[in-house]
Motif scaffolding. Structure first.
Motif, PDB file in Angstrom:
ATOM      1  N   THR A   1      -4.878  76.956  96.178  1.00 33.76           N
ATOM      2  CA  THR A   1      -4.613  76.818  94.742  1.00 33.76           C
ATOM      3  C   THR A   1      -4.105  75.427  94.383  1.00 33.76           C
ATOM      4  O   THR A   1      -4.176  75.030  93.221  1.00 33.76           O
ATOM      5  CB  THR A   1      -3.584  77.855  94.283  1.00 33.76           C
ATOM      6  OG1 THR A   1      -2.373  77.667  95.017  1.00 33.76           O
ATOM      7  CG2 THR A   1      -4.101  79.271  94.498  1.00 33.76           C
TER       8      THR A   1
ATOM      9  N   ARG B   1      -1.283  77.397  99.105  1.00 34.15           N
ATOM     10  CA  ARG B   1      -1.602  78.500  98.207  1.00 34.15           C
ATOM     11  C   ARG B   1      -0.279  79.052  97.686  1.00 34.15           C
ATOM     12  O   ARG B   1       0.508  79.626  98.440  1.00 34.15           O
ATOM     13  CB  ARG B   1      -2.402  79.580  98.928  1.00 34.15           C
ATOM     14  CG  ARG B   1      -2.979  80.635  97.999  1.00 34.15           C
ATOM     15  CD  ARG B   1      -3.942  81.529  98.788  1.00 34.15           C
ATOM     16  NE  ARG B   1      -4.520  82.561  97.950  1.00 34.15           N
ATOM     17  CZ  ARG B   1      -5.578  82.393  97.169  1.00 34.15           C
ATOM     18  NH1 ARG B   1      -6.163  81.209  97.125  1.00 34.15           N
ATOM     19  NH2 ARG B   1      -6.056  83.380  96.440  1.00 34.15           N
TER      20      ARG B   1
ATOM     21  N   CYS C   1      -6.942  77.524  88.189  1.00 32.15           N
ATOM     22  CA  CYS C   1      -5.694  78.270  88.332  1.00 32.15           C
ATOM     23  C   CYS C   1      -4.771  77.975  87.170  1.00 32.15           C
ATOM     24  O   CYS C   1      -4.522  76.827  86.837  1.00 32.15           O
ATOM     25  CB  CYS C   1      -4.994  77.887  89.637  1.00 32.15           C
ATOM     26  SG  CYS C   1      -5.913  78.400  91.099  1.00 32.15           S
TER      27      CYS C   1
ATOM     28  N   CYS D   1      -4.861  83.191  91.593  1.00 34.93           N
ATOM     29  CA  CYS D   1      -6.286  82.892  91.531  1.00 34.93           C
ATOM     30  C   CYS D   1      -7.027  83.483  92.718  1.00 34.93           C
ATOM     31  O   CYS D   1      -7.699  82.777  93.467  1.00 34.93           O
ATOM     32  CB  CYS D   1      -6.540  81.398  91.453  1.00 34.93           C
ATOM     33  SG  CYS D   1      -5.795  80.633  90.023  1.00 34.93           S
TER      34      CYS D   1
ATOM     35  N   ALA E   1     -10.524  82.637  92.362  1.00 35.89           N
ATOM     36  CA  ALA E   1     -10.728  81.278  91.863  1.00 35.89           C
ATOM     37  C   ALA E   1     -12.035  80.687  92.319  1.00 35.89           C
ATOM     38  O   ALA E   1     -12.630  79.866  91.629  1.00 35.89           O
ATOM     39  CB  ALA E   1      -9.577  80.370  92.325  1.00 35.89           C
TER      40      ALA E   1
END
Length: 810
Positions: A58, A192, A215, A221, A224
């Motif tokens: 992320t 993350r 995100c 996410c 994502a």
């Protein structure tokens, strides 16, 4: 319930017996569904994914080995804060015979987050020191494949595999095992975490934190990796809904014909006790059947087309495409939408037919057209509401828009066109009193069958309104001579890429590049050359392709609470540059940070922290967006602790540059390892106008062909009567030509009016932009389409069908 089942079975039998008469509607819906499925699949797969840079992480942190703590200390602090992390080290190594270094990337192919960034094409992953896997381009440069040997960073290495970044096929690198790229030039750490956790990263971790574009908020996410494509596919489905609306209008005209053909049968059904609901159900079941068949056939055709061409799109897309990785829920939504569209198209004819008295239905005569006063009032009200919604919802001065008001306003104008179509047809019929008999009969026949001709006219109008609006908007976006990126006498040579990332050349390289620019400028009859410097923050640095880049300070205009729109890189106000702008250094305010011709709430766009707004001294400068028109003063440079860096050269000739001169400049820049920018003459806008005009004409002619075929096919009895009274082929030609020409003329006028009303509302802050009228393209549409429709109708309608001559008069 039993009666409904019986009616549905009867409707199915009627469809099986008369499906050939509905082939045009079925084919049109099938093509629309196939195009929708193909477009949704393409949009879902062609949009670049953030996987190429983030993998499944992320956030990513860019570290610098020059940091005073060192990357090892930073990585330890990041790992202590986030837990599981993945470290990717990069080292720039020279390549013999090339000015561009090669990226030596140390990454674990089985890492927790970065595995989507790597794919093995041949061989195996490198696992020991001295082993390397390279991309195809690097293998070609060194002329070495799997099993061969190459020398990188003065060390012989064995090529054990061919690799790639499947999300970015232009990403060229040599992959080595973790720890084999020391000391690294740059380090990337993939993590993350939630946005709140990432924002609270301790200062000792350092580095530049970059969130994944998809995100937002505190969500991790989990999907994502698919959100970018799904968003694009959903947008395409929304556009396809507009296309299906056009198809629904054409289908409505076809279902009116079907209802008229079955009028006597429906009258018999009503005579034996069927209610209005049962009569409506006959046509609704027919519409649902047509929609279901079109949905299945169109989806199958769209999927087959996508699977056939997907492999050839990988090079253009720049990433690998899994042709079976599709948004199945969106494909299903498209199928449901097709069925709903066909059913909705059959609803209005079903409602109208169900209200016809039994005696009139048994006579099979078309119902008397209803007055169009109510629909005209509704159309006018919707136009007013639509224009008001767009005017309030779009604030072009501050580059803001209210999506809800924009969508509502657009839909109001779209709905106003079908409601105003019957009034336009009745007006044309009323004006046909003194026209030749063939024209008069054609126009009055359109008014007599107002329901079907009104739906067809609405489809033509909407089909033309979209390309006409595109043509007008493209013309409004055309730059005048004093607008654009640069004037037609200027060239902007940059050191490195065209984005605001500054590469720091060595003194020898800077002297070499300057000599190349001066040599080229001398060939332009001693054009003026100005050295350009930009301001950079020495604390900011970024690694890319093995190079250290520093982002230049950018000036931005605030257009929202948290939104800044870039207005240009800040160049350093050197005496040479001030002289080119006609400014006296003595007139520069020592308290001013920036000299700019821009207006509004100006800020430093790419500087973090609570930095106060800069002090702006207004100046008179060109309106060109890429030219140095916003300058950072020397005092402002010192106050903010920034440093000047050479960025390139501005070359200004005495006369407009020719195409050959620009081409030679591009060649000089490419040979020297620079980039050059010339005036953008916006040739793409001309292509857009021509393409939109051609697409609108083809769409309108296709709709006209189907509509006129339906209308004239249902007028077979009238043609037999005319033939019996001595009408010649010229009369038949005139009827068809007048029908097509009248519908085309009314459609183009309604479409142009709707397009201009919508654009007037959208450009209410800048009506001068609409003053540039695309006369040629509009003339081709407004004049050429009716003439073409009439001519084609005249040429194709002369021969009397044999079946027509053989049928007796009723």
């Amino acid at each position: 319930m039993a009666a409904r089942r019986a009616v549905v079975r009867w409707a199915w039998r009627l469809f099986r017996r008369e499906w050939r008469q509905q082939l045009l509607i079925l084919a049109l819906l099938t093509v629309a569904v196939a195009a929708t499925v193909f477009s949704v699949s393409a949009a879902y797969n062609l949009v670049p994914s953030a996987d190429a840079r983030f993998g499944t992480a992320t956030h990513r942190l860019e570290l610098d080995r020059a940091d005073r703590h060192g990357p090892a200390t930073q990585v330890a602090a990041i790992k202590a804060w986030f837990g599981t992390v993945e470290v990717i080290s990069r080292r720039a190594v020279p390549v013999p015979g090339s000015v561009e270094p090669l990226e030596l990337r140390a990454q674990d192919p089985y890492g927790p987050y970065g595995s989507p960034m790597l794919a093995l094409r041949a061989g195996r992953w490198p696992s020991a020191a001295g082993e390397v896997a390279v991309t195809d381009a690097i293998a070609t440069i060194f002329q070495s494949r799997v099993g061969g040997a190459i020398a990188l960073d003065r060390r012989p290495r064995t090529v054990v595999g061919l690799v790639e970044n499947p999300g970015d096929l232009d990403d060229e690198f040599a992959l080595v095992p973790p720890g084999d790229a020391d000391p690294p030039t740059a380090v990337t750490v993939l993590v993350r975490a939630s946005a709140e956790r990432a924002a609270a990263l301790p200062a000792e971790a350092g580095g530049r934190l970059e969130p994944r574009p998809a995100c937002h908020g505190a969500v991790l996410c989990a999907t994502a990796t698919q959100s970018e494509g799904a968003t694009a596919a959903a947008g395409v489905l929304a556009l396809a809904t507009v296309v299906l609306l056009l198809v629904a209008l054409i289908a409505a005209a076809g279902f009116v014909v079907v209802a008229q053909r079955r009028l006597r049968q429906l009258g018999m059904l009503a005579a034996v006790g069927a209610t209005e609901k049962h009569l409506r159900l006959v046509l609704l079941a027919n519409g649902a059947t047509v929609g279901a068949i079109a949905a299945v056939a169109g989806t199958a055709a769209g999927l087959v087309a996508w699977i056939a061409v997907a492999g050839g799109l990988e090079t253009a897309a720049g990433h690998r495409i899994d042709r079976f990785h599709l948004p199945w829920w969106l494909v299903g939504a498209g199928m449901v939408l097709a069925v709903a569209t066909a059913t909705a198209a059959a609803w209005w004819p079903a409602r109208t037919v169900a209200r016809i008295p039994v005696t009139v239905a048994l006579s099979a005569r078309p119902p008397r057209p209803k007055p169009a006063r109510r629909s005209a009032l509704a159309a006018g009200l919707l136009l007013v509401l639509g224009v008001a919604g767009l005017a309030v919802g779009i604030d072009s001065a501050h580059d803001r828009a209210n999506p809800l008001l924009v969508v509502a306003g657009t839909m109001a104008i779209v709905l106003a066109i079908p409601l105003g179509s019957p009034l336009a047809i009745r007006a044309a019929a009323a004006a046909a009193g003194r026209s030749p008999v063939g024209v008069r009969l054609a126009l009055r026949d359109l008014a007599r069958h107002q329901a079907r001709s009104g739906a067809a006219l609405a489809a033509i109008s909407l089909g033309l309104a979209i390309p006409i609006a595109i043509v007008i908007a493209a013309t409004a976006a055309q730059h005048t001579a004093g607008e654009g990126n640069l004037s037609d006498r200027q060239l902007l040579f940059r050191i490195g890429d065209a984005e605001p990332l500054v590469r720091e050349p060595t003194p020898a390289e800077l002297e070499r590049l300057g000599s190349e620019v001066d040599r080229f400028a001398a060939s332009l009859d001693h054009a003026a050359v100005v050295d350009l410097q930009v301001a950079v923050n020495p604390a900011d640095r970024e690694g890319r392709n093995g190079q250290i880049l520093r982002p230049a300070v950018v000036l931005g205009r605030r257009v929202g609470e948290t939104t800044l729109r870039d207005v240009g890189v800040l160049y350093v106000a050197t005496p040479e540059l001030l002289a080119r702008l006609g400014l006296d250094p003595a007139t520069v305010d020592p308290h001013a940070d920036v000299l700019s011709g821009q207006t509004g709430d100006l800020r430093f766009a790419n500087q973090s922290g609570p930095d106060p707004p800069p002090s702006i001294q207004p100046i008179q400068a060109d309106a060109y967006t890429s030219a140095p028109t916003s300058l950072l003063t020397g005092d402002g440079l010192r106050r903010h602790g920034w440093q000047p860096r050479p960025a390139g050269w501005l070359v200004e000739a005495r006369a407009p540059l020719t195409g050959a001169q620009v081409a030679r400049a591009r060649q000089v820049a490419a040979d020297a390892g620079m980039t050059v920018e010339a005036r953008d003459h916006q040739t793409q806008l001309t292509a857009i106008r021509s393409g939109a005009t051609a697409a609108g004409l083809l769409l309108a002619l296709g709709i006209l062909a189907m509509t006129v075929g339906l209308l004239r096919g249902e007028a077979a009895g009238d043609l037999r009567t005319l033939s019996a009274t001595g009408a010649t082929s010229g009369t038949r030609r005139t009827l068809t030509a007048a029908t097509g020409g009248a519908l085309a003329l009314l459609g183009v006028l309604l479409g142009a009016a709707g397009a201009y009303l919508a654009l007037l509302a959208g450009y209410h802050d800048d009506l001068g932009a609409l003053g540039r009228v695309p006369v040629a393209h509009l003339a081709i549409t407004i004049i050429g389409l009716p003439l073409t429709a009439a001519a084609v109708g005249w040429l194709l309608a002369g021969r009397e069908p044999s079946t027509l001559a053989q049928q007796p008069l009723e």
